[in-house]
Design a protein around this motif. Structure first.
Motif, PDB file in Angstrom:
ATOM      1  N   GLU A 287       0.827  -1.207   0.000  1.00  0.00           N
ATOM      2  CA  GLU A 287       0.000   0.000   0.000  1.00  0.00           C
ATOM      3  C   GLU A 287       0.865   1.263   0.000  1.00  0.00           C
ATOM      4  O   GLU A 287       0.579   2.237  -0.697  1.00  0.00           O
ATOM      5  N   LEU A 288       1.933   1.245   0.774  1.00  0.00           N
ATOM      6  CA  LEU A 288       2.820   2.404   0.845  1.00  0.00           C
ATOM      7  C   LEU A 288       3.566   2.598  -0.475  1.00  0.00           C
ATOM      8  O   LEU A 288       3.756   3.739  -0.932  1.00  0.00           O
ATOM      9  N   LEU A 289       3.997   1.510  -1.094  1.00  0.00           N
ATOM     10  CA  LEU A 289       4.653   1.612  -2.399  1.00  0.00           C
ATOM     11  C   LEU A 289       3.706   2.196  -3.441  1.00  0.00           C
ATOM     12  O   LEU A 289       4.092   3.087  -4.231  1.00  0.00           O
ATOM     13  N   ASP A 290       2.458   1.734  -3.462  1.00  0.00           N
ATOM     14  CA  ASP A 290       1.472   2.265  -4.417  1.00  0.00           C
ATOM     15  C   ASP A 290       1.224   3.741  -4.161  1.00  0.00           C
ATOM     16  O   ASP A 290       1.121   4.548  -5.107  1.00  0.00           O
ATOM     17  N   PHE A 291       1.110   4.101  -2.887  1.00  0.00           N
ATOM     18  CA  PHE A 291       0.882   5.511  -2.556  1.00  0.00           C
ATOM     19  C   PHE A 291       2.043   6.373  -3.035  1.00  0.00           C
ATOM     20  O   PHE A 291       1.834   7.451  -3.617  1.00  0.00           O
ATOM     21  N   GLY A 296       4.217  10.638  -6.302  1.00  0.00           N
ATOM     22  CA  GLY A 296       5.531  11.145  -6.689  1.00  0.00           C
ATOM     23  C   GLY A 296       6.467  11.301  -5.506  1.00  0.00           C
ATOM     24  O   GLY A 296       7.368  12.152  -5.523  1.00  0.00           O
ATOM     25  N   SER A 297       6.274  10.483  -4.483  1.00  0.00           N
ATOM     26  CA  SER A 297       7.094  10.541  -3.271  1.00  0.00           C
ATOM     27  C   SER A 297       8.194   9.482  -3.326  1.00  0.00           C
ATOM     28  O   SER A 297       8.107   8.507  -4.078  1.00  0.00           O
ATOM     29  N   TRP A 298       9.207   9.665  -2.488  1.00  0.00           N
ATOM     30  CA  TRP A 298      10.262   8.673  -2.312  1.00  0.00           C
ATOM     31  C   TRP A 298      10.173   8.103  -0.896  1.00  0.00           C
ATOM     32  O   TRP A 298       9.948   8.845   0.056  1.00  0.00           O
ATOM     33  N   ILE A 299      10.355   6.814  -0.800  1.00  0.00           N
ATOM     34  CA  ILE A 299      10.399   6.147   0.499  1.00  0.00           C
ATOM     35  C   ILE A 299      11.856   5.939   0.882  1.00  0.00           C
ATOM     36  O   ILE A 299      12.652   5.449   0.073  1.00  0.00           O
ATOM     37  N   VAL A 300      12.213   6.319   2.104  1.00  0.00           N
ATOM     38  CA  VAL A 300      13.554   6.029   2.634  1.00  0.00           C
ATOM     39  C   VAL A 300      13.394   4.865   3.614  1.00  0.00           C
ATOM     40  O   VAL A 300      12.774   5.019   4.668  1.00  0.00           O
ATOM     41  N   PRO A 323      10.164  -4.233  -9.173  1.00  0.00           N
ATOM     42  CA  PRO A 323      11.281  -3.652  -9.933  1.00  0.00           C
ATOM     43  C   PRO A 323      11.239  -2.122  -9.890  1.00  0.00           C
ATOM     44  O   PRO A 323      10.171  -1.515  -9.919  1.00  0.00           O
ATOM     45  N   ASP A 324      12.429  -1.541  -9.807  1.00  0.00           N
ATOM     46  CA  ASP A 324      12.572  -0.081  -9.867  1.00  0.00           C
ATOM     47  C   ASP A 324      11.608   0.609  -8.906  1.00  0.00           C
ATOM     48  O   ASP A 324      10.900   1.560  -9.252  1.00  0.00           O
ATOM     49  N   SER A 325      11.589   0.139  -7.665  1.00  0.00           N
ATOM     50  CA  SER A 325      10.682   0.706  -6.668  1.00  0.00           C
ATOM     51  C   SER A 325      11.126   2.114  -6.283  1.00  0.00           C
ATOM     52  O   SER A 325      12.309   2.452  -6.377  1.00  0.00           O
ATOM     53  N   MET A 346      23.877   3.644   0.775  1.00  0.00           N
ATOM     54  CA  MET A 346      22.551   3.872   0.218  1.00  0.00           C
ATOM     55  C   MET A 346      22.434   3.033  -1.047  1.00  0.00           C
ATOM     56  O   MET A 346      23.387   2.955  -1.831  1.00  0.00           O
ATOM     57  N   VAL A 347      21.274   2.423  -1.246  1.00  0.00           N
ATOM     58  CA  VAL A 347      20.943   1.788  -2.519  1.00  0.00           C
ATOM     59  C   VAL A 347      19.948   2.714  -3.195  1.00  0.00           C
ATOM     60  O   VAL A 347      18.808   2.867  -2.738  1.00  0.00           O
ATOM     61  N   LEU A 348      20.378   3.344  -4.274  1.00  0.00           N
ATOM     62  CA  LEU A 348      19.598   4.398  -4.907  1.00  0.00           C
ATOM     63  C   LEU A 348      18.853   3.875  -6.129  1.00  0.00           C
ATOM     64  O   LEU A 348      19.387   3.048  -6.876  1.00  0.00           O
ATOM     65  N   PRO A 349      17.635   4.334  -6.369  1.00  0.00           N
ATOM     66  CA  PRO A 349      16.998   4.063  -7.660  1.00  0.00           C
ATOM     67  C   PRO A 349      17.909   4.558  -8.788  1.00  0.00           C
ATOM     68  O   PRO A 349      18.649   5.538  -8.617  1.00  0.00           O
TER      69      PRO A 349
END
Length: 497
Positions: A287-291, A296-300, A323-325, A346-349
């Motif tokens: 749910e958080l990933l979909d949100f 247009g937010s980034w999750i840390v 993929p590409d979360s 950090m693992v960055l997109p």
């Protein structure tokens, strides 16, 4: 090459009308001794060397040294040289002399409002080791013999690139080793080009805020949450909204903020919430990933001690669920090895990797390449994985011992219900109305370290409790330290009654 003492003399030596050179040199050295520039017991240069370096005759220097010794500012040892006295005679003369108002008064220092807020609520503890300091591993178990052999090999003939500034996100060998480890251990989808090495989680947070958030934009942070997040957020002047940590039976999104602009960043600790210890359900993660994608937010995702799970199946990282979360995955070696190492990652997109690497090199001037190369070898040779396996067994034993003491002396209801069988600390629940801050202060006065749970809340409604770290406590010390804490709890209860 001139000695440091010669440089000091040449900077300070000012010609004095009518004064002999040896007197001028004596006055210069005496003032340096009195103001601490030449500290007590320090060795002065040989007279011949100092004479050559400052362009005076050796006799001039000998006369100055002799005068210093005659007046008690120095002494000589046969075969060793001339030393500054341990206590200058002027110190005896000024003993008990009141400090003048001019010397005591100092101009007020103007700090920024952000700095004033930070200092007024400083959380970093001056003591970082002992029962029951949360978040600290047992650094005595670090595989130092393997590590020292690796370092010794690297230092025998270090390549120039290991000794200068770095560029590109950190040492390539360590970025590759981390990527391989995370793919296997945490199901993280990444390659070495997405890894950026940092000085730790705080630098990673600061870097992310600088790169993705403008002042006064909104971020979401777990409530309660890690105090370090809030300190960096304060200094970067962003708007913070609480992401309330609720139990999973309330359904996805139960504690999310409602209304307002969507956040630029969402800070979470899904695999082992800090400080309560709960695990974010798979439904809530999705749910958080979909949100985040829709807004247009980034999750840390801070995966701070996910390696230490003592029962049940390992919980994969949120970053690898698709993929590409839109996830910036943050980790550190502070919990698995030792905090003083100051190596995080950090693992960055992919879209963020190159801009972050370039900015990191410009802002922080990368380095520590020798340390990073040694850490890469430690991982590649299997010592890191073996160390984690050993520490899981050790920490599980210590956790069980502490949990047993809580159940025996206080009752199982004192263990926080959200705690999972993982991590490096337990949360000791306290009755409503307890002053966990005062209890923590009283325990520290008796040599037992802990943190009050209420300090992790930024708003009202704080639960009361104590964070008890067990990782850095030898088994034989756990029960004696707990009994000290127990007396503090009993004393607090009797005062409240």
């Amino acid at each position: 090459m001139k000695s440091i003492c010669a440089d000091l003399v040449l900077q300070r030596l000012a010609p004095e009308a009518g004064a002999a050179l040896n007197r001028q040199l004596y006055n210069c050295l005496r003032e340096a001794i009195l103001d601490g520039s030449l500290p007590p017991s320090s060795l002065l240069p040989a007279s011949r060397d100092l004479a050559r370096e400052i362009g005076m005759s050796r006799n001039t220097v000998l006369h100055a040294y002799a005068q210093l010794q005659a007046e008690g500012y120095g002494h000589s040892r046969v075969g060793s040289g001339t030393f500054v006295a341990e206590t200058a005679p002027d110190n005896f003369l000024s003993a008990g002399r009141p400090v003048t108002a001019a010397a005591a008064a100092s101009a007020p220092v103007r700090l920024s409002k952000r700095a004033q807020t930070l200092l007024a609520n400083a959380s970093a503890a001056p003591v970082q080791w002992g029962a029951f300091m949360p978040g600290v591993p047992d650094v005595t178990q670090f595989p130092h013999r393997h590590y020292s052999r690796i370092l010794h090999r690297l230092w025998r003939a270090p390549a120039p690139e290991l000794l200068t500034y770095s560029h590109g996100g950190g040492h390539p060998a360590l970025r590759t080793a981390i990527a391989e480890h995370l793919r296997v251990a945490r199901s993280v989808r990444c390659d070495a080009d997405q890894i950026l090495l940092t000085e730790g989680v705080h630098q990673a947070i600061d870097m992310t805020l600088r790169m993705l958030v403008d002042p006064r934009e909104t971020v979401w942070v777990e409530e309660p949450g890690y105090w370090g997040f809030h300190k960096v957020l304060q200094m970067d002047a962003v708007r913070v909204r609480p992401l309330h940590v609720e139990s999973d039976d309330e359904g996805p999104g139960a504690g999310w903020p409602r209304g307002g602009k969507p956040p630029r960043l969402i800070f979470v600790t899904p695999s082992h919430q800090y400080p309560l210890g709960s695990v974010m359900s798979l439904a809530r993660r999705r749910e958080l990933l979909d949100f985040a994608r829709a807004a247009g937010s980034w999750i840390v995702e801070d995966d701070y001690d996910s390696e230490f799970r003592f029962a049940g199946r390992p919980i994969p990282a949120m970053q690898g669920l698709e993929p590409d979360s839109p996830v910036i995955y943050v980790g550190t070696f502070s919990k698995t090895l030792f905090p003083g190492l100051r190596v995080g990652y950090m693992v960055l997109p992919r879209a963020l990797a190159q801009p972050f690497r370039t900015a990191h090199a410009d802002l922080y001037r990368e380095g520590h390449a020798i340390t990073q190369a040694a850490l890469a070898a430690l991982i590649d040779q299997g010592h890191y994985a073996a160390h984690i396996r050993r520490m899981r067994v050790l920490y599980a034993r210590r956790r069980a011992l502490l949990a047993g003491l809580i159940g025996e002396h206080l009752g199982p209801e004192y263990l926080h219900p959200q705690a999972s069988n993982a991590g490096l600390h337990l949360v000791l629940r306290l009755p409503d109305g307890s002053d966990d801050v005062a209890i923590a202060r009283a325990a520290q006065a008796r040599g037992v370290l802990t943190r009050p749970l209420s300090a992790y809340y930024q708003r009202g409604g704080a639960q009361r409790g104590l964070l008890l770290g067990y990782a850095c406590v030898q088994e034989e010390h756990i029960e004696p330290a707990f009994k000290v804490l127990l007396r503090c709890l009993q004393s607090s209860s009797s005062r409240a009654a």
